[in-house]
Design an enzyme around this catalytic site. Structure first.
Site, short mmCIF file in Angstrom:
data_model
loop_
_atom_site.label_atom_id
_atom_site.label_comp_id
_atom_site.label_asym_id
_atom_site.label_seq_id
_atom_site.Cartn_x
_atom_site.Cartn_y
_atom_site.Cartn_z
N HIS A 263 0.86 -1.19 0.00
CA HIS A 263 0.00 0.00 0.00
C HIS A 263 0.89 1.23 0.00
O HIS A 263 1.94 1.25 0.66
CB HIS A 263 -0.91 0.02 1.24
N ASP A 314 -7.83 -5.46 -0.71
CA ASP A 314 -8.22 -6.30 -1.85
C ASP A 314 -7.92 -7.77 -1.60
O ASP A 314 -8.54 -8.64 -2.22
CB ASP A 314 -7.50 -5.82 -3.12
C1 SDX Z 1 -5.91 0.02 -3.34
O1 SDX Z 1 -4.32 4.52 -2.16
C2 SDX Z 1 -5.34 3.85 -1.64
O2 SDX Z 1 -5.85 4.20 -0.61
C3 SDX Z 1 -5.82 2.68 -2.50
C4 SDX Z 1 -6.83 1.79 -1.82
C5 SDX Z 1 -8.14 2.50 -1.63
O3 SDX Z 1 -8.89 2.11 -0.72
O4 SDX Z 1 -8.45 3.39 -2.47
O5 SDX Z 1 -6.34 1.35 -0.57
C6 SDX Z 1 -7.14 0.56 -2.69
O6 SDX Z 1 -5.58 0.46 -4.41
C7 SDX Z 1 -5.07 -1.00 -2.62
C8 SDX Z 1 -3.82 -1.44 -3.45
C9 SDX Z 1 -4.26 -2.49 -4.46
N1 SDX Z 1 -3.12 -2.83 -5.38
C10 SDX Z 1 -2.44 -3.97 -5.30
O7 SDX Z 1 -2.63 -4.85 -4.46
C11 SDX Z 1 -1.41 -4.15 -6.40
C12 SDX Z 1 -0.09 -4.64 -5.80
N2 SDX Z 1 0.46 -3.61 -4.96
C13 SDX Z 1 1.58 -2.83 -5.48
O8 SDX Z 1 1.45 -2.52 -6.83
C14 SDX Z 1 1.97 -1.69 -4.57
O9 SDX Z 1 2.03 -2.17 -3.30
C15 SDX Z 1 1.14 -0.43 -4.57
C16 SDX Z 1 1.03 0.16 -5.92
C17 SDX Z 1 -0.20 -0.68 -4.00
C18 SDX Z 1 1.86 0.56 -3.66
O10 SDX Z 1 3.08 0.72 -4.16
P1 SDX Z 1 4.09 1.84 -3.54
O11 SDX Z 1 3.79 2.23 -2.19
O12 SDX Z 1 4.23 2.91 -4.56
O13 SDX Z 1 5.37 1.05 -3.34
P2 SDX Z 1 6.35 0.75 -4.50
O14 SDX Z 1 5.60 0.29 -5.73
O15 SDX Z 1 7.27 1.92 -4.62
O16 SDX Z 1 7.11 -0.51 -3.92
C19 SDX Z 1 8.14 -0.33 -2.96
C20 SDX Z 1 8.92 -1.62 -3.06
C21 SDX Z 1 9.29 -1.96 -4.50
O17 SDX Z 1 10.43 -2.75 -4.44
P3 SDX Z 1 11.80 -2.11 -5.03
O18 SDX Z 1 11.50 -1.74 -6.48
O19 SDX Z 1 12.05 -0.86 -4.16
O20 SDX Z 1 12.83 -3.20 -4.87
O21 SDX Z 1 8.06 -2.71 -2.63
C22 SDX Z 1 7.82 -3.58 -3.72
C23 SDX Z 1 8.15 -2.82 -4.99
O22 SDX Z 1 8.54 -3.71 -6.02
N3 SDX Z 1 6.41 -3.92 -3.71
C24 SDX Z 1 5.93 -5.10 -4.09
C25 SDX Z 1 4.56 -5.01 -3.90
N4 SDX Z 1 4.25 -3.80 -3.42
C26 SDX Z 1 5.39 -3.12 -3.30
N5 SDX Z 1 6.57 -6.20 -4.58
C27 SDX Z 1 5.76 -7.23 -4.88
N6 SDX Z 1 4.44 -7.24 -4.73
C28 SDX Z 1 3.80 -6.15 -4.23
N7 SDX Z 1 2.50 -6.16 -4.07
#
Ligand code: SDX
Length: 376
Positions: A263, A314
């Site tokens: 998140h 989710d």
């Molecule tokens: C919702 O914003 C809200 O409030 C949204 C929501 C709402 O109620 O409206 O809460 C609803 O959208 C929930 C999120 C649903 N999405 C997912 O489940 C998709 C998977 N999640 C990721 O794509 C990610 O966690 C995000 C997009 C949700 C958040 O990403 P961030 O905070 O921007 O973190 P990031 O992408 O910069 O990741 C930081 C690190 C990275 O590793 P490095 O590149 O630094 O080595 O953490 C890793 C990412 O690769 N990472 C993950 C991951 N989430 C973060 N790696 C694998 N799987 C994941 N799910």
């Protein structure tokens, strides 16, 4: 060098009185009330009223709101005609977005002077969309199964009626309650991507329907709303709990984002997950699916141990909707049916603040040059 805030991560762009997401205390307040308390003590109708008006309704206010909402449920004939024209290959989020834009196109009050920005008219529009969306989503689910439209019932609450229109009967109270909890938890979450998209469109003084369709467009993406649908695809890919380790090895090697985890704001876990997981547990018992929870728990355990990335809302809501009987591609439209309350509350708040949203950018393209000087 100007500091760039990619994705606006950590940037506070405005105030809001609608909800407070607090990663330090891992909490979420809707108009000051902890969302866990609302999920345990209120119906989704009461929470919708709270988000719109800032206070929980009195019994009289609730009765008036419920009577109005129930009278607005029957699918608009023009909207049904448009949905019937859309191919079954159209993504359900595109069907929902089309239906909302058709409703907007039919709203004659938009052409009245000030009609677009009239707070009272916008509140009526919000209630109308709140009432129509379940009928739109239920009808789209049924037509994809070659089943006929089921008319809404005025004697049922929001969630019981939604499930009745989708599946033809009112399921056990356990199922209705779990669904209502999911609607409350999905309703609002401050400046998430889809809500902020709605606020940006509202800030130009475009109409509520255009702002809502912008929110639907943003929510369709798997990094946001589309994740609950993607969680079930992950479960289908893995198969059984014993295969989680192998699957995760490969997925992490491929740098895949594991759907339902992580998140942008919560870094020690999404405050809504325990409440939704408890609702999922009641459905696991109701449908006797211990296999599903074994897979759920094992993937959560390994993601926590190996990546220290925790589930978001989710993750439990995907299997909950699956057990309730919805087809996977209908999960994000369910998110829309809930988030329409948060979006329209933010649209009203943005309209009142009346500030055009227009950030700056740092140019990093070619230095100034001239057409006459180019070499041919
Ligand atoms: C919702 O914003 C809200 O409030 C949204 C929501 C709402 O109620 O409206 O809460 C609803 O959208 C929930 C999120 C649903 N999405 C997912 O489940 C998709 C998977 N999640 C990721 O794509 C990610 O966690 C995000 C997009 C949700 C958040 O990403 P961030 O905070 O921007 O973190 P990031 O992408 O910069 O990741 C930081 C690190 C990275 O590793 P490095 O590149 O630094 O080595 O953490 C890793 C990412 O690769 N990472 C993950 C991951 N989430 C973060 N790696 C694998 N799987 C994941 N799910």
């Amino acid at each position: 060098m100007t500091e760039i805030h990619k994705g606006l991560a950590g940037v506070v762009v405005d105030t809001t009185a609608i909800s407070k997401v607090n990663p330090e205390t891992n909490s979420l307040l809707y108009r000051g009330y902890p969302v866990q308390e609302l999920a345990a003590n209120c119906t989704f109708e009461e929470v919708a009223y709270l988000l719109w008006h800032g206070e929980l309704p009195t019994p009289v206010q609730l009765a008036e709101f419920e009577t109005l909402e129930r009278s607005l449920r029957p699918l608009d004939a023009a909207v049904k005609r448009v949905i019937d024209e859309l191919p079954l290959t159209a993504h359900p989020m595109d069907v929902v977005r089309t239906a909302v834009s058709v409703i907007g196109a039919m709203d004659a009050t938009l052409t009245e002077p000030g009609g677009i920005a009239d707070p009272e008219l916008n509140q009526k529009r919000a209630i109308y969309l709140f009432a129509q969306l379940p009928t739109i989503v239920a009808y789209d689910q049924r037509r994809r199964r070659d089943e006929q439209l089921i008319e809404p019932r005025e004697d049922l609450g929001f969630s019981a009626n939604f499930l009745h229109m989708t599946f033809g009967d009112v399921p056990d109270l356990v199922v209705v309650n779990a669904f209502d909890v999911s609607m409350i938890l999905y309703a609002e979450h401050s400046f998430n991507a889809s809500t902020f998209a709605s606020r940006v469109v509202t800030s130009t003084l475009a109409d509520l329907y255009s702002a809502v369709t912008a929110g639907i467009g943003a929510l369709k993406g798997p990094l946001h709303g589309g994740a609950n649908e993607a969680v079930m695809h992950v479960f289908e890919e893995i198969g059984t709990a014993e295969l989680v380790g192998l699957w995760l090895d490969r997925a992490l090697e491929e740098k895949r984002k594991i759907m339902g985890f992580g998140h942008r704001v919560y870094k020690s876990g999404d405050s809504r997950v325990p409440t939704m997981k408890a609702a999922l547990d009641t459905l696991i018992a109701e449908y006797d699916r211990p296999d599903l929870i074994e897979l759920y728990d094992e993937l959560e355990k390994q993601m926590t141990e190996r990546k220290n990335i925790l589930p978001n809302l989710d993750y439990p809501s995907g299997p909950a909707y699956h057990l309730t009987g919805f087809d996977t591609e209908m999960f994000t439209p369910l998110f829309v049916a809930a988030r329409i309350t948060g979006w329209t509350a933010h649209i009203a708040e943005q309209l009142a603040s009346n500030a055009l949203i227009r950030p700056l950018s740092e140019y990093n393209g070619p230095a100034e040059r001239h057409v006459t000087e180019r070499s041919l």
